[in-house]
Write an enzyme that holds these catalytic residues in place. Structure first.
Site, PDB file in Angstrom:
ATOM      1  CE  LYS A  11      -3.402  -2.630   2.528  1.00 14.89           C
ATOM      2  NZ  LYS A  11      -4.751  -2.634   3.012  1.00 14.89           N
ATOM      3  CD  GLU A  96      -6.749  -0.278   1.075  1.00 13.14           C
ATOM      4  OE1 GLU A  96      -5.679  -0.068   0.490  1.00 13.14           O
ATOM      5  OE2 GLU A  96      -6.828  -0.999   2.104  1.00 13.14           O
ATOM      6  CD  GLU A 164      -7.470  -8.182  -1.077  1.00 11.68           C
ATOM      7  OE1 GLU A 164      -6.525  -8.609  -0.431  1.00 11.68           O
ATOM      8  OE2 GLU A 164      -7.584  -7.005  -1.434  1.00 11.68           O
ATOM      9  N   GLY A 170      -7.509  -4.861   6.514  1.00  9.86           N
ATOM     10  CA  GLY A 170      -6.917  -3.921   7.465  1.00  9.86           C
ATOM     11  C   GLY A 170      -7.690  -3.783   8.762  1.00  9.86           C
ATOM     12  CB  SER A 210      -7.179  -9.402   8.707  1.00 10.50           C
ATOM     13  OG  SER A 210      -7.645  -8.061   8.726  1.00 10.50           O
TER      14      SER A 210
HETATM   15  C1  PEP Z   1      -4.810  -5.819   1.153  1.00 13.84           C
HETATM   16  O1  PEP Z   1      -4.314  -4.715   1.180  1.00 13.84           O
HETATM   17  O2  PEP Z   1      -5.075  -6.337   0.062  1.00 13.84           O
HETATM   18  C2  PEP Z   1      -5.066  -6.523   2.417  1.00 13.84           C
HETATM   19  C3  PEP Z   1      -5.625  -7.693   2.354  1.00 13.84           C
HETATM   20  O3  PEP Z   1      -4.700  -5.879   3.565  1.00 13.84           O
HETATM   21  P1  PEP Z   1      -4.594  -6.519   5.049  1.00 13.84           P
HETATM   22  O4  PEP Z   1      -3.844  -7.829   4.903  1.00 13.84           O
HETATM   23  O5  PEP Z   1      -3.840  -5.529   5.842  1.00 13.84           O
HETATM   24  O6  PEP Z   1      -5.977  -6.745   5.544  1.00 13.84           O
END
Ligand code: PEP
Length: 254
Positions: A11, A96, A164, A170, A210
């Site tokens: 990110k 995002e 996701e 996050g 996560s």
């Molecule tokens: C991501 O940014 O694709 C993600 C899954 O973030 P995190 O692992 O921090 O939840």
């Protein structure tokens, strides 16, 4: 057989110097885990420096976004041709980007086409929001998102899907292994309906949300899950190495 993949989405974290330090601290460990595709996706500004570090390495480089035009008056954007010099993969449609930058299905589809045109492999992110999940709309949302970017040629070009759930990104609240397995199984069926079982059996579908060194095993033990897109935990060398190592071990590749 689908080769498992662990991809780190850094990110908007790390300066160029920090990115170099982070890669240096993981590289020799990552090199040892050959049976798993390992991808790091630093910010654009660090891609060239990280590419230099990865010279001769089997660790792969990815970008976090792309613009769909080849060149021109698009201040601040990065074109497919620019990325093709540096990377093998590009994350497209991350939640995002959909949420904060207004990316639509149509834009995401154009980005996938533009990436494949220069032989960059897209990692297409799809996933439902919390309220959609609570209203039982997960399958409907995923069908809509996947159908917006659906062409047999995308899969032949190496498209990877990352499921996701937005509520898990996050937040520290991951899906359970069996929940993720069930949903990824649904996505694979959808691909099969659209393009046939040969494509569906070969497409890699990752879980993201996560993922940590503590919970990766739960996901990798599931038959439908081909790896993980890792955000926060990919910024800690020890955790990213452990996630990759456990993946190799569970899949009998080390
Ligand atoms: C991501 O940014 O694709 C993600 C899954 O973030 P995190 O692992 O921090 O939840």
């Amino acid at each position: 057989m689908r080769i498992p993949m662990i991809a780190g989405n850094w990110k908007m974290n790390t300066t160029v110097g920090e990115a170099v330090t982070l890669v240096r601290s993981m590289l020799s460990g990552l090199e040892k885990m050959n049976g798993v595709d390992r991808v790091v996706c630093p910010p654009f500004i660090s891609l060239a420096a990280v590419k230099d570090l990865l010279k001769g390495s089997s660790v792969k480089l990815g970008a976090q976004n792309i613009f769909y035009e080849e060149k021109g008056a698009y201040t601040g954007e990065i074109s497919p041709l620019m990325l093709a010099e540096l990377c093998e993969y590009v994350i497209i449609g991350h939640s995002e980007r959909r949420q904060y930058f207004g990316e639509t299905g149509d834009m995401i589809d154009k980005k996938i086409k533009a990436a494949l045109n220069v032989e960059l492999k897209p990692i297409l992110c799809i996933g439902e929001k919390l309220e959609e999940n609570e209203q039982g709309k997960t399958q409907e949302v995923l069908t809509h998102q996947l159908t917006a970017s659906s062409d047999r040629g995308y899969y032949v070009g190496g498209l990877v899907i990352a499921y996701e759930p937005v509520w898990a990104i996050g937040t520290g609240r991951s899906a359970s292994g069996s929940e993720a397995n069930e949903t990824i199984g649904f996505i694979r069926q959808l691909v099969s309906h659209q393009h046939g079982s040969d494509i569906a059996d070969n497409v890699r579908i990752l879980y993201g949300g996560s993922v940590t060194a503590e919970n990766i095993a739960e996901f990798i033990r599931q038959p439908e899950i081909d790896g993980a897109l890792v955000g926060g935990a990919s910024l800690k060398a020890e955790d990213f190495l452990s996630i990759t190592k456990q993946t190799a071990e569970i899949r009998g590749l080390s």
